[in-house]
Design a protein around this motif. Sequence first.
Motif, short mmCIF file in Angstrom:
data_model
loop_
_atom_site.label_atom_id
_atom_site.label_comp_id
_atom_site.label_asym_id
_atom_site.label_seq_id
_atom_site.Cartn_x
_atom_site.Cartn_y
_atom_site.Cartn_z
N PRO A 191 -31.04 50.49 36.44
CA PRO A 191 -31.79 50.13 37.64
C PRO A 191 -31.20 48.90 38.33
CG PRO A 191 -33.28 50.56 35.81
CD PRO A 191 -31.89 50.52 35.24
N VAL A 192 -31.13 48.96 39.66
CA VAL A 192 -30.63 47.83 40.45
C VAL A 192 -31.63 47.55 41.56
CG1 VAL A 192 -28.81 46.98 41.97
CG2 VAL A 192 -28.21 48.36 39.97
N LEU A 193 -32.09 46.31 41.64
CA LEU A 193 -33.00 45.86 42.68
C LEU A 193 -32.21 44.95 43.62
CD1 LEU A 193 -35.94 45.60 43.76
CD2 LEU A 193 -36.22 43.67 42.20
N MET A 194 -32.15 45.34 44.90
CA MET A 194 -31.38 44.58 45.87
C MET A 194 -32.22 43.48 46.51
SD MET A 194 -28.31 46.04 45.97
CE MET A 194 -27.58 45.53 47.53
N LEU A 195 -31.58 42.34 46.80
CA LEU A 195 -32.18 41.28 47.59
C LEU A 195 -31.55 41.34 48.97
CD1 LEU A 195 -32.08 38.32 45.02
CD2 LEU A 195 -34.03 39.77 45.59
N THR A 196 -32.34 41.58 50.00
CA THR A 196 -31.80 41.75 51.34
C THR A 196 -32.43 40.75 52.31
OG1 THR A 196 -33.47 43.38 52.03
CG2 THR A 196 -31.51 44.23 50.93
N ALA A 197 -31.71 40.45 53.39
CA ALA A 197 -32.21 39.53 54.40
C ALA A 197 -33.32 40.19 55.20
CB ALA A 197 -31.08 39.10 55.31
N ARG A 198 -34.27 39.40 55.62
CA ARG A 198 -35.39 39.92 56.42
C ARG A 198 -34.88 40.56 57.70
NH1 ARG A 198 -40.57 39.22 55.97
NH2 ARG A 198 -40.30 37.52 54.46
N GLY A 199 -35.31 41.78 57.96
CA GLY A 199 -34.95 42.47 59.19
C GLY A 199 -33.60 43.15 59.17
N ASP A 200 -32.87 43.05 58.06
CA ASP A 200 -31.54 43.67 58.00
C ASP A 200 -31.67 45.09 57.46
OD1 ASP A 200 -28.87 44.27 57.90
OD2 ASP A 200 -28.27 42.33 57.11
N ASP A 201 -32.09 46.01 58.32
CA ASP A 201 -32.34 47.38 57.89
C ASP A 201 -31.06 48.11 57.47
OD1 ASP A 201 -35.03 47.10 58.37
OD2 ASP A 201 -34.91 47.86 60.41
N THR A 202 -29.93 47.76 58.08
CA THR A 202 -28.68 48.46 57.78
C THR A 202 -28.28 48.25 56.33
OG1 THR A 202 -27.92 48.23 60.05
CG2 THR A 202 -26.26 48.71 58.38
N ASP A 203 -28.24 47.00 55.88
CA ASP A 203 -27.88 46.72 54.49
C ASP A 203 -28.87 47.37 53.53
OD1 ASP A 203 -25.62 45.30 55.06
OD2 ASP A 203 -26.56 43.32 54.87
N ARG A 204 -30.14 47.37 53.92
CA ARG A 204 -31.18 47.95 53.07
C ARG A 204 -30.94 49.44 52.87
NH1 ARG A 204 -36.32 45.98 55.74
NH2 ARG A 204 -35.30 44.00 55.28
#
Length: 229
Positions: free
Chosen positions: A74-87
């Motif tokens: 399992p991998v849980l990503m930390l993404t920047a707020r509002g960055d839908d592309t990376d998500r």
Amino acid sequence: MSKVLLIDDDVELVGMFQEYLEQEGFAARAVHDGETGSAEALTGLYAIAILDVMMPRMNGLETLRRIRAGSNMPVLMLTARGDDTDRIVGLELGADDYVTKPCTPRELTARIRAILRRSQAVQPDNSGAAPLSVGQLTMWPQQRRAAWAGTHLELTSTEFNLLEVLVRQAGKPVSKNQLSELGLGRPMARFDRNIDVHLSSLRRKLGCLSDGRSCLQTVYRLGYQLIKE
């Protein structure tokens, strides 16, 4: 004790997460670059990796590619707020879920527990338990294995969870919120594309019905349905 691997170049933030996780009964190790993180993840010593997208030299998405080339952990990503592309790209590459930064240690820990509660639901002594079968798809929930027409399916932990929900409700539409609650362990957030991306990945991995259609169908306004032939 579950071992958590934290991969993030923000030393202060990761130190705070590590301290909180250890207070909550986890064993946590922090590394601060993608190359070291991917190598450490592939040792097989960890129950889950927490991976930041924005890192110098090797970013989180490339790190995830390396991890997925050799492991379904399992991998849980930390993404920047509002960055839908990376998500979305992270989910397409095989991330199990994401948390938007800034987030609290408590929120991160709750999300980790939700993922591990499902990915670690393995009962080795129940290997003889009856499998779940729908058409050419067979699943062994206790062993976390699935096959299509006898060929093993390489699924992430979240993909397996979602597919099991659909198999148990085969022939009936399952709402996105139900899938999120049962497969991810959390309610679906507004504008959340998580379920759609995971189900798109499952479509690519599963075989087709005898008439050439995907066995996994979208039901307008109702959710998704696994077709029974």
